[in-house]
Motif scaffolding. Structure first.
Motif, PDB file in Angstrom:
ATOM      1  N   ASP A  28      -1.207  -1.864   2.291  1.00 53.33           N
ATOM      2  CA  ASP A  28      -0.446  -1.347   2.907  1.00 53.33           C
ATOM      3  C   ASP A  28       0.570  -0.855   3.042  1.00 53.33           C
ATOM      4  O   ASP A  28       0.584  -0.085   3.192  1.00 53.33           O
ATOM      5  N   PRO A  60       2.334   3.267  -0.594  1.00 50.25           N
ATOM      6  CA  PRO A  60       1.831   4.347  -0.938  1.00 50.25           C
ATOM      7  C   PRO A  60       1.193   5.167  -1.661  1.00 50.25           C
ATOM      8  O   PRO A  60       0.375   5.357  -2.537  1.00 50.25           O
ATOM      9  N   TYR A 114       4.289   0.188  -8.506  1.00 53.21           N
ATOM     10  CA  TYR A 114       5.817   0.736  -7.692  1.00 53.21           C
ATOM     11  C   TYR A 114       6.472   0.523  -7.508  1.00 53.21           C
ATOM     12  O   TYR A 114       7.920   0.497  -7.291  1.00 53.21           O
ATOM     13  N   ASN A 125      10.133   2.178  -8.097  1.00 48.76           N
ATOM     14  CA  ASN A 125      11.166   1.677  -7.455  1.00 48.76           C
ATOM     15  C   ASN A 125      12.630   1.227  -8.183  1.00 48.76           C
ATOM     16  O   ASN A 125      13.713   1.354  -8.037  1.00 48.76           O
TER      17      ASN A 125
END
Length: 123
Positions: free
Chosen positions: A81, A84, A104, A108
């Motif tokens: 969830d 993205p 991801y 980041n």
């Protein structure tokens, strides 16, 4: 030659008959020697060994493993969830979810490092 084979075959048959007679008489004496006190009683079937300790231990281990897998699946679902995805993209598998999360996170972290560097240059 034929008479020799025939005589050998007959001798063999006689030896076999004698052997069978000896076996039969031995069995008869064994059967006669046993007392027949089992008449009227039904023979009980043997049960396999009871695995109380082992099976209980195995059940507990299975329950722990089930709980562990359920927890892991719940966390992977939560991670799914947070990642993205493009609209209409299919739901990633467990392995793909973990790989995407690693990419991801590294993106980041790189973005944060670059942002801090630019912020220091701006000041």
């Amino acid at each position: 030659m034929e008479t020799q084979l025939t005589s050998q075959a007959l001798e063999c048959c006689d030896n076999y008959k004698q052997f069978n007679q000896a076996q039969q008489s031995a069995m008869d004496t064994t059967i006669a020697a046993k007392p027949d006190n089992t008449q009227g009683k039904k023979k009980t079937r043997r049960r396999g060994p009871r695995l109380t300790g082992v099976s209980r231990q195995r059940r507990m281990a299975n329950a722990r493993e089930r709980s562990r897998v359920q927890t892991l699946n719940a966390h992977i679902e939560r991670l799914r969830d947070l990642i993205p995805l493009f609209p209409g993209e299919k739901k990633p598998s467990k392995t793909e979810t973990i790989r995407l999360a690693a990419v991801y996170i590294s993106y980041n972290l790189l973005d944060l490092d670059l942002g801090e560097y630019l912020w220091e240059e701006y000041e």
